[in-house]
Scaffold this motif. Structure first.
Motif, PDB file in Angstrom:
ATOM      1  N   LEU A 208     -52.637 -34.058 -11.459  1.00 38.92           N
ATOM      2  CA  LEU A 208     -52.868 -34.518  -9.953  1.00 38.92           C
ATOM      3  C   LEU A 208     -51.133 -33.073  -9.383  1.00 38.92           C
ATOM      4  CD1 LEU A 208     -54.099 -35.250  -6.946  1.00 38.92           C
ATOM      5  CD2 LEU A 208     -52.343 -37.850  -7.486  1.00 38.92           C
ATOM      6  N   HIS A 209     -51.772 -32.294  -8.691  1.00 35.60           N
ATOM      7  CA  HIS A 209     -51.246 -31.182  -8.455  1.00 35.60           C
ATOM      8  C   HIS A 209     -51.482 -30.788  -6.847  1.00 35.60           C
ATOM      9  CE1 HIS A 209     -49.051 -28.278 -10.968  1.00 35.60           C
ATOM     10  NE2 HIS A 209     -48.957 -27.307  -9.826  1.00 35.60           N
ATOM     11  N   GLY A 210     -50.197 -30.867  -6.744  1.00 32.13           N
ATOM     12  CA  GLY A 210     -50.517 -29.963  -5.207  1.00 32.13           C
ATOM     13  C   GLY A 210     -50.489 -31.041  -4.238  1.00 32.13           C
TER      14      GLY A 210
ATOM     15  N   PHE B 270     -48.578 -37.075 -11.401  1.00 28.05           N
ATOM     16  CA  PHE B 270     -48.458 -36.599 -10.483  1.00 28.05           C
ATOM     17  C   PHE B 270     -47.164 -35.210 -10.556  1.00 28.05           C
ATOM     18  CE2 PHE B 270     -46.281 -35.148  -6.256  1.00 28.05           C
ATOM     19  CZ  PHE B 270     -47.658 -35.684  -4.916  1.00 28.05           C
ATOM     20  N   ASN B 271     -47.801 -33.808 -10.823  1.00 25.83           N
ATOM     21  CA  ASN B 271     -47.410 -32.921 -10.557  1.00 25.83           C
ATOM     22  C   ASN B 271     -45.794 -32.564  -9.686  1.00 25.83           C
ATOM     23  OD1 ASN B 271     -47.038 -30.442 -11.761  1.00 25.83           O
ATOM     24  ND2 ASN B 271     -46.602 -29.811  -9.431  1.00 25.83           N
ATOM     25  N   GLU B 272     -44.977 -32.782 -10.634  1.00 23.61           N
ATOM     26  CA  GLU B 272     -43.889 -32.017  -9.336  1.00 23.61           C
ATOM     27  C   GLU B 272     -43.051 -33.222  -8.344  1.00 23.61           C
ATOM     28  OE1 GLU B 272     -43.395 -27.974  -8.810  1.00 23.61           O
ATOM     29  OE2 GLU B 272     -42.546 -27.844 -11.414  1.00 23.61           O
ATOM     30  N   PRO B 273     -42.941 -34.965  -8.013  1.00 29.26           N
ATOM     31  CA  PRO B 273     -42.659 -34.959  -6.966  1.00 29.26           C
ATOM     32  C   PRO B 273     -41.394 -34.896  -6.744  1.00 29.26           C
ATOM     33  CG  PRO B 273     -43.491 -36.988  -8.900  1.00 29.26           C
ATOM     34  CD  PRO B 273     -42.833 -34.839  -9.456  1.00 29.26           C
TER      35      PRO B 273
ATOM     36  N   CYS C 173     -38.067 -27.477 -16.672  1.00 24.88           N
ATOM     37  CA  CYS C 173     -37.272 -26.665 -16.060  1.00 24.88           C
ATOM     38  C   CYS C 173     -37.520 -24.559 -16.346  1.00 24.88           C
ATOM     39  CB  CYS C 173     -37.042 -26.801 -17.673  1.00 24.88           C
ATOM     40  SG  CYS C 173     -34.897 -25.561 -17.815  1.00 24.88           S
ATOM     41  N   TYR C 174     -37.545 -24.545 -14.778  1.00 23.88           N
ATOM     42  CA  TYR C 174     -37.188 -23.149 -15.139  1.00 23.88           C
ATOM     43  C   TYR C 174     -36.647 -21.879 -14.663  1.00 23.88           C
ATOM     44  CZ  TYR C 174     -42.631 -23.391 -13.642  1.00 23.88           C
ATOM     45  OH  TYR C 174     -44.014 -23.384 -14.062  1.00 23.88           O
ATOM     46  N   ASP C 175     -35.515 -22.566 -15.406  1.00 18.00           N
ATOM     47  CA  ASP C 175     -33.661 -21.871 -15.753  1.00 18.00           C
ATOM     48  C   ASP C 175     -33.982 -21.233 -16.712  1.00 18.00           C
ATOM     49  OD1 ASP C 175     -32.896 -23.559 -13.486  1.00 18.00           O
ATOM     50  OD2 ASP C 175     -33.007 -25.736 -15.063  1.00 18.00           O
TER      51      ASP C 175
ATOM     52  N   ASN D 138     -42.894 -14.358  -3.997  1.00 17.07           N
ATOM     53  CA  ASN D 138     -42.943 -14.508  -3.140  1.00 17.07           C
ATOM     54  C   ASN D 138     -43.004 -15.996  -2.243  1.00 17.07           C
ATOM     55  OD1 ASN D 138     -45.593 -15.292  -3.951  1.00 17.07           O
ATOM     56  ND2 ASN D 138     -46.591 -12.900  -2.693  1.00 17.07           N
ATOM     57  N   TRP D 139     -43.658 -17.443  -3.099  1.00 17.14           N
ATOM     58  CA  TRP D 139     -43.518 -18.283  -3.177  1.00 17.14           C
ATOM     59  C   TRP D 139     -42.216 -18.806  -3.748  1.00 17.14           C
ATOM     60  CZ3 TRP D 139     -45.455 -16.745  -7.325  1.00 17.14           C
ATOM     61  CH2 TRP D 139     -44.958 -16.830  -8.749  1.00 17.14           C
ATOM     62  N   ALA D 140     -40.716 -18.195  -3.809  1.00 13.08           N
ATOM     63  CA  ALA D 140     -39.800 -18.824  -4.242  1.00 13.08           C
ATOM     64  C   ALA D 140     -38.489 -19.005  -3.066  1.00 13.08           C
ATOM     65  CB  ALA D 140     -39.678 -18.379  -5.546  1.00 13.08           C
TER      66      ALA D 140
ATOM     67  N   ILE E 105     -46.490 -24.264 -21.852  1.00 16.09           N
ATOM     68  CA  ILE E 105     -45.831 -22.528 -20.941  1.00 16.09           C
ATOM     69  C   ILE E 105     -46.932 -23.076 -19.980  1.00 16.09           C
ATOM     70  CG2 ILE E 105     -45.055 -21.209 -22.670  1.00 16.09           C
ATOM     71  CD1 ILE E 105     -47.661 -20.154 -22.369  1.00 16.09           C
ATOM     72  N   TRP E 106     -46.318 -22.443 -18.496  1.00 19.05           N
ATOM     73  CA  TRP E 106     -47.316 -21.434 -17.406  1.00 19.05           C
ATOM     74  C   TRP E 106     -47.011 -20.389 -17.778  1.00 19.05           C
ATOM     75  CZ3 TRP E 106     -49.010 -24.527 -13.698  1.00 19.05           C
ATOM     76  CH2 TRP E 106     -49.365 -24.206 -12.663  1.00 19.05           C
ATOM     77  N   ASP E 107     -48.180 -19.601 -17.425  1.00 16.51           N
ATOM     78  CA  ASP E 107     -48.990 -19.953 -17.362  1.00 16.51           C
ATOM     79  C   ASP E 107     -50.612 -19.441 -18.308  1.00 16.51           C
ATOM     80  OD1 ASP E 107     -50.672 -17.966 -16.232  1.00 16.51           O
ATOM     81  OD2 ASP E 107     -48.931 -18.576 -14.387  1.00 16.51           O
TER      82      ASP E 107
ATOM     83  N   GLY F 234     -49.696 -15.265 -12.738  1.00 14.60           N
ATOM     84  CA  GLY F 234     -48.830 -14.419 -12.628  1.00 14.60           C
ATOM     85  C   GLY F 234     -47.548 -14.448 -13.710  1.00 14.60           C
ATOM     86  N   PHE F 235     -47.805 -15.494 -13.974  1.00 14.41           N
ATOM     87  CA  PHE F 235     -46.977 -16.026 -15.852  1.00 14.41           C
ATOM     88  C   PHE F 235     -47.658 -15.762 -16.560  1.00 14.41           C
ATOM     89  CE2 PHE F 235     -42.932 -18.188 -13.808  1.00 14.41           C
ATOM     90  CZ  PHE F 235     -43.624 -18.053 -12.524  1.00 14.41           C
ATOM     91  N   ARG F 236     -48.677 -14.737 -17.061  1.00  8.88           N
ATOM     92  CA  ARG F 236     -50.006 -15.241 -18.308  1.00  8.88           C
ATOM     93  C   ARG F 236     -48.999 -14.802 -19.409  1.00  8.88           C
ATOM     94  NH1 ARG F 236     -51.091 -11.664 -15.196  1.00  8.88           N
ATOM     95  NH2 ARG F 236     -50.846  -9.840 -14.430  1.00  8.88           N
TER      96      ARG F 236
HETATM   97  C1  BGC Z   1     -46.444 -23.978  -9.398  1.00 10.52           C
HETATM   98  C2  BGC Z   1     -47.520 -22.583  -9.614  1.00 10.52           C
HETATM   99  C3  BGC Z   1     -46.511 -22.150  -9.798  1.00 10.52           C
HETATM  100  C4  BGC Z   1     -45.153 -22.612 -10.919  1.00 10.52           C
HETATM  101  C5  BGC Z   1     -44.116 -21.732 -11.120  1.00 10.52           C
HETATM  102  C6  BGC Z   1     -45.963 -24.742 -10.404  1.00 10.52           C
HETATM  103  O1  BGC Z   1     -45.161 -25.643 -10.789  1.00 10.52           O
HETATM  104  O2  BGC Z   1     -48.127 -24.899  -9.095  1.00 10.52           O
HETATM  105  O3  BGC Z   1     -47.825 -22.185  -8.004  1.00 10.52           O
HETATM  106  O4  BGC Z   1     -46.788 -20.522  -9.725  1.00 10.52           O
HETATM  107  O5  BGC Z   1     -44.791 -23.951 -10.510  1.00 10.52           O
HETATM  108  O6  BGC Z   1     -43.924 -21.506  -9.910  1.00 10.52           O
END
Ligand code: BGC
Length: 389
Positions: free
Chosen positions: A136-138, A176-179, A239-241, A251-253, A359-361, A365-367
């Motif tokens: 369940l995302h977003g 739940f994704n990323e509370p 983990c996005y470190d 641009n969303w970060a 992996i994302w994704d 965008g992170f293809r």
């Molecule tokens: C978000 C994506 C985002 C990714 C990396 C995910 O949890 O839902 O929109 O691209 O994290 O920031």
């Protein structure tokens, strides 16, 4: 003399023992979760057996979590499932915005439209032996006000669980994704309990995935409290470190990630000049360290994630709960050589800790997959699977 010799002996013994003591200290995990979080002794619990199907995965990102009527330019066709399987992935994680397809209270009835879309994924993945993690995302209303949205949260899972009750055990539900924000770990713990109890009415044997707050941060594992009577729960961390490397130009970060050209690993041959708009002290200091420190101390290096993954492993071992790294990755703004090195380094660190991952994704965008060329992005197959095909 004798006592002096003894003294020297004790001193020497202590000095010689120091490195191994330090190593031991380093490795001993001291739990700090609330006492209600008890340990599971078995390493062959139903959750461990389920987790074995989720070792090398990929997120179908920017796809079913996109609000209805919008497109984030991702399409998934049957050939994507062929490619995912052929590349060597064993599972997919499927972010889904179920909350955007629900009717009003009190039933919050889910539309057929979203079931049809998720069914398409399942009917393509399962025959190709790809396990599936549905999440369940977003659900941002929930992270703003979890209490006001708790009935909707439970109702969504009641319906999803009923709809998919007869699917094989290789389909798992991630609650739940990323509370984050108001959805702290302490707030979501009892809501997880309620959702798990609801799902268990129709899916007594299915593994359920739950994660801590602060965006599934490893450092938040210490606040999780899981129901003691359920040994079929997998714990998810993200983990996005190093963040200023993985999210450069995203641009969303937020404003901190505006500086592009960050390489992996650092330091760069020529110092990177921070974007002139950069204000935040920590980001300016980070770029300074990135420019100046040798690779084994550089913040853009495996140092940024190795410790976190080690902690995740120690926590998993202590509590007897398998941990899955549900998201890591690097945006395509980074140069391709650095991206490939990053994925290779992360995969190595995951293997050292024997952690399953996704992996994302896949093709956003992170293809991993370049849909235009019909091949993986440069170096990623080698990085993740050690083969060139
Ligand atoms: C978000 C994506 C985002 C990714 C990396 C995910 O949890 O839902 O929109 O691209 O994290 O920031």
């Amino acid at each position: 003399m004798k006592s002096l010799a003894n003294g020297i002996g004790v001193f020497l013994a202590l000095v010689l023992a120091l490195p191994s003591f330090a190593r031991l200290q380093d490795e001993v995990f001291i739990p700090s979760n609330p006492p209600e979080m008890t340990r599971i002794v078995s390493r062959h619990s139903p959750a461990h057996q389920a987790a074995a199907h989720f070792m090398r995965g990929v997120n179908l990102g920017n796809y079913l979590e996109v609000p209805p009527g919008q497109s984030w330019r991702v399409t998934i066709t049957t050939s994507d499932f062929d490619d995912i399987q052929a590349e060597g992935f064993d599972h997919i994680r499927v972010p889904v915005a179920w909350h955007l397809y629900a009717g009003s209270a009190p039933d919050f009835e889910l539309s057929n439209d979203i079931f049809r879309q998720v069914d398409f994924v399942l009917t393509n993945a399962l025959p190709r032996h790809l396990a599936v993690m549905l999440n369940l995302h977003g659900f941002d209303d929930f992270t703003r006000d979890p209490v006001a949205n708790s009935e909707k949260f439970i109702a969504l899972w009641r319906q999803i669980a009923e709809h998919y009750a007869r699917l094989p055990d290789t389909v798992v539900f991630e609650l739940f994704n990323e509370p984050h924000d108001a959805a702290t770990t302490a707030v979501i713990n009892p809501l997880y309990d309620r959702a798990i109890a609801e799902i268990r009415k129709t899916n007594p044997r299915r593994a359920i995935v739950v994660g801590p707050g602060q965006w599934n941060n490893v450092d938040e594992l210490k606040n999780l409290v899981l129901p003691n009577d359920d040994d079929n729960l997998i714990v998810s961390v993200h983990c996005y470190d190093p963040f200023l490397f993985t999210h450069q130009g995203a641009n969303w970060a937020g404003p901190d990630v505006k500086t592009t050209g960050v390489q992996f690993p650092g330091p760069p041959a020529r110092p990177l000049v921070p974007d002139p708009s950069l204000k935040s002290r920590w980001a300016i200091d980070w770029i300074h360290d990135y420019n100046t420190l040798p690779t084994d101390k550089n913040p853009s290096s495996p140092l940024a994630f190795a410790g976190k993954l080690k902690l995740a492993r120690a926590w998993a071992d202590y509590y007897g709960r398998p941990v899955h790294v549900g998201e890591f990755g690097c945006f395509t703004t980074a140069d391709p050589v650095s991206r490939a090195r990053f994925y290779a380094g992360f995969r190595r660190a995951l293997d050292e800790q024997k952690l399953g991952w996704a992996i994302w994704d896949w093709n956003a965008g992170f293809r991993y997959w370049d849909g235009k060329k019909n091949e993986p992005a440069p170096g990623l197959r080698e990085s993740l699977f050690g083969k060139t095909k």
